[in-house]
Design an enzyme around this catalytic site. Structure first.
Site: not given
Ligand code: 26Q
Length: 868
Positions: A716, A712, A601-602, A607, A406
């Protein structure tokens, strides 16, 4: 599974467990071992069957069921029942329907023994369940009427429910959309995750604009949507010692053992009986507390180990896009993968097939690298417990797993210190070294004398500390790897996985462009638009909600003025609904005849919410420079922001502060107020998204090119007739391909430019004044204190003035131009509405049904299993 051995049975021939004797799914029937036919397991079949309830879907029966739950499940009475109690009773009543469908679905799977797929995700951002369940069951109208007869309003009850916020953002919501599509497509797909006691933190915004975090005790009141499965329990070990013995095997012993308890969340498909399962694990101490310490009066010590077991599933990590080595996070990952694999293998073993056939019955999708430990864990089980040779085990493993990436941001690629891994999971570290040895030998054979290549591809990153590279492990341990949008998948192939493509061949690296479920993201969140579409297409609602390409039927009506009017009325009514929410929560009344411009978004530098707020300030300063007569020609705009920043992400939090303080000044300026309003809505969530998205005219997806894997929410907004302002990045590109470039507002540099621009910033920077005088002025006004103490923002402004890693100075002018084109287009309202209809009508590709069918056919090799 914890089992007790009957001492009398020792030395006796082992009695084979009866098939389906006690499945973890609550299956009622049974199959005769000899004949293979169904037989009744115990008691009198007629008595059992008479007790089985069917679904009574008429209004009086539903009212009766709700009242019954008030009386029994809640032990309450009508005279003092509040909205929350009525919500609970309605939820229990809807749940009864789900349970019946769920049981039938699981029974059907057990009988047919098809290949199943499992989606392993540390995040499932489910949001609320009640409305979704009623809509998917096709019972919302009946519940509306029943609840009305009982003196309540169903929409009020729906809002009583707390969001299940078990995720950070895109990745977690994607998992939830995929479960909805899996069930709707009648596919044998289960999710596995963690039952966090606290979900994503609640965001509060202080008067100064600081983000404050509060815990999210979402389980405080009982949760009607989960079924505790106290009989589905597994042991999970941590720490201890791993001793190699003969035949490549090892014995892992000692350390800490904790229990994983299953909680099942039912996932109803739309317009089908199929109701799949999301199994969430809760951690529990294995042995209560330490009685010796307790008796000795050392109470802290007595509860220490039980506390540490319970801590594993206590909270969701609120960080996204960072890799940082906290032991508890690694414990979460192993706890969850170990419990899930035990559960999957136990179900497989009920089939009594040789273990070598595992890949014919099981496919496991790894949602990012978070569940990658499943790869060495399955190796461990196959070698140490199932006595398979290394090669046979590896053959099975590499045919069971599939991996979705991702992100290509280097700082987000997950790594774990070898020392931490060795201590927590000694046997897994041995296996990782063994995998690495064999793999690097194969690479050296294919590419002799290429030490740099070996260093890049190794599972171990040399240095201080030494790290395990989880993405490399996931790639080599999986059958296929995919990215989440065309551009992103190409970047995966050409950057982070370049060496692996050269080694394995390109066919291992695919793409599944993300999607969204149109059930939640149109039918549920925008009922007026859904109704208008159904009326216009003259199709049953289910026909287009299950084949979203049918929305193209709306294209015929683009020029129909009556339809345009209705389309506009829906948008306006959604703006009113949002305005009401904003007024009731923030006490601020927004202008609903303005254009709504939304970025939700986050919070993250890539971003570029910073670009947006700098653009807003630019617009404000421009408005201030106009005469009142000139201003009158300007199109009024409400700019809305929402999103959470990771608690430790200082720069992202400063961006929130700037938005809040700029909003305060701008909203209070009588000269411009009519033309520009800005708000930061606190505590963004799935439910808030459901309110915001249908109300937007434009939404912003403005990441630095090549950084947003897909996005995503862009899908929407467009599905709901909002137009897109964005960079040429992620799924924006494919959205434009579908809806037509004339209907999106693209700006900014392209992915291939990024590296060169960054180089320029580092080695021969051009001053902002020269690059963009407009931006320089904005930065200077902020520094000068126009929006409160300017010194507070210096660290944020410096990210733009120096280094500018995310290329804000490079894209600013073209961003402002794109927004000017938005204004111009909005002046011609009829053309605008046509764009809006066109966009929505051509979004069919982005239904998550398309994604899940693609996974089922091209990756997992699973088939629909209709419930009779
Ligand atoms: C990793 C290690 C330690 C702690 C936390 C994490 C961690 C947690 C959540 C790393 C990444 C995430 C989330 C990532 C995320 O939401 N990515 C998004 O995924 C979407 C679905 O594929 C995409 O549409 C977005 O572009 C992407 O940013």
């Amino acid at each position: 599974m914890t089992s007790t051995v009957d001492p009398k049975s020792i030395g006796q021939p082992v009695k084979k467990p009866r098939r389906h004797q006690r499945s973890a799914t609550g299956y009622l029937g049974d199959i005769d071992d000899k004949t293979g036919k169904e037989k009744w397991p115990r008691g009198e079949e007629e008595v059992w069957k008479a007790g089985l309830r069917g679904i009574d879907a008429d209004v009086p029966s539903i009212s009766k069921s709700i009242v019954n739950h008030v009386q029994t499940s809640l032990a309450r009475q009508a005279y003092n029942l509040d909205d929350f109690g009525a919500y609970q009773a309605a939820a229990y009543s809807v749940r009864d329907n789900l349970i019946i469908n769920w049981n039938e679905t699981q029974m059907n799977y057990t009988r047919k023994s098809p290949k199943r797929a499992y989606y392993l995700s540390l995040e499932f951002l489910m949001g609320r369940a009640l409305d979704n369940a009623m809509l998917n069951l096709g019972l919302k109208d009946q519940y509306t009427a029943s609840v009305d007869k009982l003196g309540f309003n169903l929409e009020d009850l729906i809002h009583q429910e707390r969001d299940a916020g078990l995720g950070n953002g895109g990745l977690g919501r994607l998992a939830a959309c995929y479960l909805d599509s899996g069930a709707s497509q009648e596919l044998p797909l289960w999710g596995y995750g963690l039952r966090y006691k606290y979900g994503i933190f609640q965001q509060l915004i202080s008067p100064e604009g600081a983000q404050l975090e509060a815990p999210d005790p979402w389980l405080e009141h009982s949760n009607p949507w989960e079924l505790p499965r106290v009989d589905v329990v597994y042991d999970v070990r941590f720490y201890g010692h791993a001793e190699r013995i003969e035949g490549g095997k090892a014995v892992w012993s000692g350390g800490q053992e904790v229990l994983a308890i299953a909680y099942d969340v039912m996932v109803p498909g739309y317009d089908t009986k199929t109701t799949n399962n999301l199994r969430l694990w809760e951690s529990k101490p294995k042995r209560g507390f330490d009685l010796n310490s307790f008796n000795a009066g050392d109470y802290e010590r007595a509860v220490e180990s039980s506390n540490s077991a319970a801590a594993i599933t206590s909270v969701l990590y609120p960080n996204d896009h960072t890799s940082f080595g906290k032991e508890l996070r690694l414990k979460q990952q192993y706890f969850w993968t170990a419990a899930s694999l035990q559960d999957i293998l136990r179900r497989f073993k009920n089939l009594e097939k040789p273990i070598t056939e595992l890949p014919d019955y099981v496919a496991i999708q790894l949602n990012d690298t978070h569940p990658t430990l499943a790869i060495p864990e399955l190796m461990r089980i196959l070698i140490d417990e199932e006595d398979l040779s290394w090669d046979k085990a590896w053959q099975i493993v590499t045919n069971v797993f599939f991996f979705t990436n991702h992100t290509v941001l280097p700082e987000a690629l997950e790594k774990w210190p070898v020392s931490l891994m060795e201590n927590l999971l000694p046997r897994h570290m041995q296996i990782i070294y063994d995998i690495n040895l064999g793999f690097l030998q194969a690479v050296a054979k294919k590419f002799p004398h290429d030490l740099d290549r070996l260093a890049r591809m190794s599972l171990i990153e040399e240095g201080f500390p030494k790290n395990v590279r989880m993405a490399n492990l996931a790639v080599i341990g999986s059958r296929k790897v995919n990215g989440v949008a065309e551009l992103h998948s190409e970047l995966v192939r050409t950057t982070i996985c370049k060496d692996f493509v050269e080694f394995f061949g390109v066919s291992k690296f695919g793409n599944v462009t993300n999607g969204i479920t149109p059930r939640r993201w149109l039918d549920q969140c925008n009922p007026l638009l859904s109704q208008l579409i159904t009326d216009t297409l003259k199709l049953p609602k289910a026909a287009w909600l299950k084949d979203l390409t049918k929305l193209q039927g709306l294209l015929k009506f683009v020029d129909d003025t009556a339809f345009q009017k209705k389309w506009t009325a829906v948008k306006h009514s959604n703006k009113e609904r949002l305005a009401l929410y904003i007024e009731s929560t923030l006490g601020y009344k927004i202008n609903t005849s303005a254009m709504f411009d939304v970025q939700v978004k986050r919070l993250h530098e890539y971003k570029r919410q910073t670009l947006n707020i700098l653009g807003v300030i630019h617009r404000y300063l421009w408005l201030k420079g106009l005469t009142p007569a000139e201003r009158k020609k300007v199109n009024p705009k409400v700019v809305l922001f929402a999103g959470k920043a990771a608690p430790g992400y200082y720069v992202a939090k400063l961006t929130i502060r700037l938005i809040v303080n700029a909003a305060r000044v701008i909203n209070a300026d009588p000269e411009t107020k009519e033309y520009l309003e800005v708000l930061f809505l606190p505590d963004y969530s799935v439910s808030l998204a459901e309110l915001l998205i249908p109300a937007s005219d434009i939404s912003q997806h403005i990441s630095t090119a090549g950084t947003e894997a897909s996005g995503t929410s862009n899908m929407k907004f467009c599905l709901n007739g909002g137009l897109l302002v964005g960079t040429v990045d992620g799924a924006n590109i494919e959205i434009a391909e579908e809806v037509g470039e004339e209907n999106v507002f693209f700006f900014g540099h392209l992915t291939p430019d990024v590296e060169g621009l960054r180089y320029q910033h580092a080695y021969s920077p051009i001053p902002v004044e020269q690059k963009s005088p407009g931006l320089a002025n904005v930065l200077n006004q902020i520094s000068a204190g126009r929006f409160g103490d300017g010194s507070v923002y210096e660290p944020l402004l410096n990210t733009v003035r120096q280094g500018d890693y995310y290329l804000i100075t490079d894209d600013f002018d073209s961003y402002i131009q794109a927004l000017a084109m938005v204004d111009e287009a909005y002046q011609n309202r009829t053309e605008w509405i046509k764009k809006s209809i066109n966009t929505s009508a051509r979004m069919g590709k982005f239904s998550s049904d398309r994604c899940i069918i693609d996974y089922a056919q091209e990756y997992w090799n699973i088939e629909p299993q209709k419930v009779a």
